[in-house]
Design a protein around this motif. Structure first.
Motif, PDB file in Angstrom:
ATOM      1  N   SER A  61       0.753  -1.213  -0.419  1.00 21.41           N
ATOM      2  CA  SER A  61       0.115  -0.051  -0.271  1.00 21.41           C
ATOM      3  C   SER A  61       1.319   1.506   0.280  1.00 21.41           C
ATOM      4  CB  SER A  61      -0.966   0.244   1.264  1.00 21.41           C
ATOM      5  OG  SER A  61      -0.132  -0.112   2.312  1.00 21.41           O
ATOM      6  N   CYS A  67       0.339  -5.992   1.153  1.00 22.43           N
ATOM      7  CA  CYS A  67      -1.265  -7.091   1.087  1.00 22.43           C
ATOM      8  C   CYS A  67      -1.577  -7.162   0.062  1.00 22.43           C
ATOM      9  CB  CYS A  67      -2.155  -5.272   0.947  1.00 22.43           C
ATOM     10  SG  CYS A  67      -2.630  -3.711   1.551  1.00 22.43           S
ATOM     11  N   LYS A  69      -4.805  -9.387  -3.232  1.00 26.76           N
ATOM     12  CA  LYS A  69      -5.298  -8.983  -3.790  1.00 26.76           C
ATOM     13  C   LYS A  69      -6.439  -9.998  -4.839  1.00 26.76           C
ATOM     14  CE  LYS A  69      -5.778  -4.291  -3.635  1.00 26.76           C
ATOM     15  NZ  LYS A  69      -5.252  -2.533  -4.159  1.00 26.76           N
ATOM     16  N   THR A  73     -10.747  -6.510  -5.013  1.00 29.08           N
ATOM     17  CA  THR A  73     -10.912  -7.119  -3.526  1.00 29.08           C
ATOM     18  C   THR A  73      -9.919  -7.022  -3.284  1.00 29.08           C
ATOM     19  OG1 THR A  73     -12.765  -8.218  -4.303  1.00 29.08           O
ATOM     20  CG2 THR A  73     -12.214  -8.418  -2.163  1.00 29.08           C
ATOM     21  N   LEU A  74      -9.966  -6.274  -1.780  1.00 30.87           N
ATOM     22  CA  LEU A  74      -8.535  -6.581  -0.544  1.00 30.87           C
ATOM     23  C   LEU A  74      -8.977  -8.090  -0.096  1.00 30.87           C
ATOM     24  CD1 LEU A  74      -6.270  -5.566   0.478  1.00 30.87           C
ATOM     25  CD2 LEU A  74      -7.697  -4.157   2.439  1.00 30.87           C
ATOM     26  N   ASN A  77      -4.855  -7.612   4.273  1.00 32.75           N
ATOM     27  CA  ASN A  77      -2.938  -6.842   4.817  1.00 32.75           C
ATOM     28  C   ASN A  77      -2.523  -6.980   6.374  1.00 32.75           C
ATOM     29  OD1 ASN A  77      -1.618  -4.798   6.130  1.00 32.75           O
ATOM     30  ND2 ASN A  77      -2.950  -2.971   5.222  1.00 32.75           N
TER      31      ASN A  77
END
Length: 391
Positions: A61, A67, A69, A73-74, A77
């Protein structure tokens, strides 16, 4: 315990990030997870008979937190409820989701250094992460330090130590490049902004660059040499980790310079031309002194250099000749590579004795080949002997 989940057809897989790398399938234990050489997330069954691959994206980030994905869509983290650990080995990023736990996975990609000294990591799927950190080290290493910029995560810090060697930038003699190794033993280059300099106390080479709030500095362990034609050579010593793995290979930075002192006083000033115009002045700590010309009692001018980190002091012989200018003023003409070729020698630096005393302990040879005895040179008194009878 932080987890994330992905589906494969009708099956739901849940991935544990607490440090054991466990994977559950439809609520039941399945095995463990890792990554392959293309950064594909892989769930491996405990008996080794089945693996399931998932295409995901890995990205840091804008706050320096890793992170994962799936599309937009995450999923996770890794800094949300724990502190991960990051290391780099032959340009491969090694990640432990939990700082002290055994589970580790690897991410591969291309590393680049931006002009503002931020570090980028581009994965095979062309996702670019930018790390906002600083280069800082006391042992010659390219050690990139970064930390989470999220409030409360300030302790989430990491060091990425790249293995490689230093060289002078081919386009600018006062800038540095770092040649680092990849996994396949090929090499890549970091081009560092800013410039190198030398500490006056130890003549240690230092790299510095200020990029806003980030202050970059590397102290180089090595030895300094200056040649009679004022070429600067700094040999960076080999550096190894505690496990005996090389982190910095021995290398040499060689810079052509010119003598820039207006007089034989103070430290040694050496000027280096820059490609865009102008020059950089390096100040080398030491003192001007007399030296004896090999094979006789003739004296010349030299400069005592401390030599660098842990080095034995050395003396640079300044190539040139003495002569008399108008008004019987003694001067020294440098043979080459000087901003001004002729420099006056002041009375408090040298005192001459009788011309007839040619067999004195200390003498200087003038441009016309004649000798003059020296009583005092750079504060050193010489005992003069009587001249031999002529006839």
């Amino acid at each position: 315990m932080a987890t994330f989940q992905l589906k494969d057809g009708a099956d739901t897989y849940r991935f544990d990030t607490s440090g054991n790398g466990a994977v559950a399938k439809n609520g039941a234990a399945f095995g463990t997870w890792t990554t392959d050489t293309r950064n594909t997330l892989t769930a491996q069954s405990a008996d080794g008979t089945r693996s399931v691959a998932f295409d995901v994206s890995w990205v840091f980030s804008d706050r320096n937190e890793l992170c994962i994905k799936s599309g937009a869509t995450l999923l996770c983290n890794f800094h949300d409820d724990r502190r991960p650990r990051y290391d780099v080995v032959n340009a491969v990023l090694k990640v432990k989701p939990e700082l002290t736990a055994p589970h580790q996975f690897e991410l591969r990609g291309e590393w680049d250094l931006l002009p503002d000294m931020r570090l980028t990591f581009t994965t095979p799927d062309r996702v670019v992460s930018t790390l906002d950190g600083r280069v800082n080290d006391l042992r010659s290493r390219f050690n990139y330090r970064f930390a989470s910029q999220v409030a409360g995560h300030e302790s989430h810090a990491a060091q990425l130590v790249f293995v490689g060697r230093w060289r002078k930038d081919p386009g600018d003699p006062v800038r540095l490049n770092f040649i680092f190794q990849r996994e396949d033993l090929s090499e890549d280059i970091f081009v560092l902004a800013g410039a190198l300099t030398f500490s006056k106390a130890e003549n240690q080479m230092i790299y510095r660059f200020d990029a806003g709030a980030q202050k970059h500095e590397i102290d180089f362990i090595g030895t300094l040499r200056v040649s009679p034609d004022f070429q600067i050579s700094y040999t960076v010593a080999n550096q190894v980790a505690q496990g005996n793995q090389t982190q910095v290979f021995a290398s040499e930075v060689v810079i052509d310079a010119v003598f820039a002192n207006p007089s034989f006083e103070g430290d040694l000033s050496l000027a280096v031309k820059r490609p865009g115009g102008g020059e950089t002045i390096f100040t080398i700590g030491g003192q001007f002194k007399h030296i004896r010309v090999p094979g006789g009692t003739n004296l010349a001018i030299g400069f005592a250099v401390s030599g660098g980190t842990g080095a034995t002091p050395t003396t640079v012989a300044i190539d040139g000749t003495f002569s008399f200018a108008s008004g019987n003023q003694l001067q020294f003409t440098l043979a080459r590579n000087a901003r001004q070729t002729t420099i006056g020698v002041s009375a408090d630096q040298i005192k001459l004795g009788s011309v007839a005393t040619a067999n004195a302990v200390g003498t200087i040879r003038l441009q016309d080949g004649s000798l003059r005895s020296v009583e005092v040179m750079f504060g050193i008194t010489f005992q003069l002997k009587a001249a031999a009878a002529h006839g």
